[in-house]
Write an enzyme that holds these catalytic residues in place. Structure first.
Site, mmCIF file in Angstrom:
data_model
loop_
_atom_site.group_PDB
_atom_site.id
_atom_site.type_symbol
_atom_site.label_atom_id
_atom_site.label_comp_id
_atom_site.label_asym_id
_atom_site.label_seq_id
_atom_site.Cartn_x
_atom_site.Cartn_y
_atom_site.Cartn_z
ATOM 1 N N GLY A 197 0.779 -1.243 0.000
ATOM 2 C CA GLY A 197 0.000 0.000 0.000
ATOM 3 C C GLY A 197 0.805 1.284 0.000
ATOM 4 N N SER A 198 2.019 1.262 -0.549
ATOM 5 C CA SER A 198 2.796 2.508 -0.544
ATOM 6 C C SER A 198 2.184 3.546 -1.491
ATOM 7 C CB SER A 198 4.266 2.253 -0.879
ATOM 8 O OG SER A 198 4.433 1.940 -2.239
ATOM 9 N N ASN A 199 1.572 3.089 -2.575
ATOM 10 C CA ASN A 199 0.888 4.040 -3.465
ATOM 11 C C ASN A 199 -0.335 4.644 -2.776
ATOM 12 O OD1 ASN A 199 2.038 4.320 -6.292
ATOM 13 N ND2 ASN A 199 2.179 2.114 -5.986
ATOM 14 N N MET A 206 -4.006 -6.428 -7.117
ATOM 15 C CA MET A 206 -3.362 -7.473 -7.913
ATOM 16 C C MET A 206 -4.337 -8.422 -8.607
ATOM 17 S SD MET A 206 -0.459 -6.280 -7.549
ATOM 18 C CE MET A 206 0.786 -7.403 -8.171
ATOM 19 N N ARG A 207 -5.562 -7.962 -8.859
ATOM 20 C CA ARG A 207 -6.519 -8.801 -9.578
ATOM 21 C C ARG A 207 -7.081 -8.046 -10.793
ATOM 22 N NH1 ARG A 207 -6.978 -13.199 -6.942
ATOM 23 N NH2 ARG A 207 -6.318 -13.093 -4.782
ATOM 24 N N ASN A 226 -5.378 2.832 -12.994
ATOM 25 C CA ASN A 226 -4.447 1.843 -12.442
ATOM 26 C C ASN A 226 -3.021 2.355 -12.588
ATOM 27 O OD1 ASN A 226 -3.527 -0.803 -11.523
ATOM 28 N ND2 ASN A 226 -2.967 -1.227 -13.649
ATOM 29 N N HIS A 276 0.868 1.033 -13.059
ATOM 30 C CA HIS A 276 1.626 -0.166 -13.435
ATOM 31 C C HIS A 276 3.113 0.189 -13.508
ATOM 32 C CE1 HIS A 276 2.419 -4.060 -15.180
ATOM 33 N NE2 HIS A 276 3.211 -3.458 -16.049
HETATM 34 C C1 GRF Z 1 3.404 -1.194 -7.431
HETATM 35 O O1 GRF Z 1 4.655 -1.330 -8.050
HETATM 36 C C2 GRF Z 1 2.303 -1.131 -8.450
HETATM 37 O O2 GRF Z 1 2.672 -0.464 -9.611
HETATM 38 C C3 GRF Z 1 2.087 -2.587 -8.746
HETATM 39 O O3 GRF Z 1 2.211 -3.229 -7.495
HETATM 40 C C4 GRF Z 1 3.037 -2.450 -6.643
HETATM 41 C C5 GRF Z 1 2.248 -2.140 -5.426
HETATM 42 O O4 GRF Z 1 2.981 -1.422 -4.477
HETATM 43 N N1 GRF Z 1 0.825 -2.798 -9.410
HETATM 44 P P1 GRF Z 1 2.267 -0.758 -3.235
HETATM 45 O O5 GRF Z 1 1.347 -1.825 -2.648
HETATM 46 O O6 GRF Z 1 1.496 0.435 -3.706
HETATM 47 O O7 GRF Z 1 3.369 -0.405 -2.290
#
Ligand code: GRF
Length: 199
Positions: A11-13, A89-90, A106, A108
């Site tokens: 969940g860093s994003n 991730m789905r 999304n 990526h």
């Molecule tokens: C990120 O690299 C995102 O682009 C990919 O999975 C990773 C998730 O990272 N789809 P986080 O959970 O947001 O830290």
């Protein structure tokens, strides 16, 4: 504007979105975080930020269809203007994509259309590209294939490992995702066929 974040893990994003909101760089309300994974660290992040977290445990469902029914119901309850997949991730089912057409984005970790799917950073390194990066795109029925909103690049260094490259790309992801959300709520994005025109 109401946003709902879908996240499956670290969940860093998601955290980057929370931080952008808290520092006044993003004028949106994050009204919920939904995860398919009961042990996602994103749940902790939501709790710390006072954002309601909903766990819809994918593995507790007999079929993907039934999981998707509950996911759609949970989304509808939160009335999102924008759904943000931040490390979700789905692949989303057709019904959800139809319901929120043009309102799901999304992030990526590659410069699409190169290296869709899992382990994009390692794929890029193994292929030998000299420039890698990340992409924020609208979500359609195909995986990692919808119209591209923003991309940010990083230079691949000679001694890079997949982990080092991943870390540098992640920093760019955090910036790109907030920027894309901002462009969306400022109504600056228009989808023309495959192209996203930024006004
Ligand atoms: C990120 O690299 C995102 O682009 C990919 O999975 C990773 C998730 O990272 N789809 P986080 O959970 O947001 O830290």
């Amino acid at each position: 504007m109401r946003i709902v974040v879908l996240a499956s893990g670290r969940g860093s994003n998601f955290q980057a979105i929370i931080d952008s909101i808290n520092t006044g760089n993003l004028f949106v309300s994050c009204v919920g975080m939904i995860t398919d994974n009961p042990s996602a660290y994103a749940i902790e992040r939501a709790r710390n930020a006072g954002i309601p977290a909903t766990v819809i445990d994918y593995h507790a469902y007999p079929s993907r269809l039934e999981y998707e029914v509950d996911l759609l119901a949970a989304l509808k309850e939160l009335l999102p203007d924008l759904v943000v997949l931040a490390g979700y991730m789905r692949i989303l089912g057709r019904e959800i994509i139809f319901e929120y057409k043009g309102r799901i984005i999304n992030i990526h970790p590659s410069l699409l259309p190169s290296f869709p799917g899992l382990h994009a950073q390692a794929q890029a390194l193994a292929y030998g590209v000299k420039v890698a990066g990340c992409t924020v795109h609208f979500v359609d029925e195909e995986m990692d294939a919808g119209p591209i909103i923003l991309q940010r690049s990083v230079v691949v260094k000679e001694d890079d490992t997949a982990d080092m490259l991943e870390e540098r790309i992640l920093k760019e992801e955090h910036i790109a995702l907030s920027n894309a959300i901002r462009l969306f709520y400022e109504k600056k994005l228009t989808i023309c066929d495959r192209r996203v025109v930024i006004s």
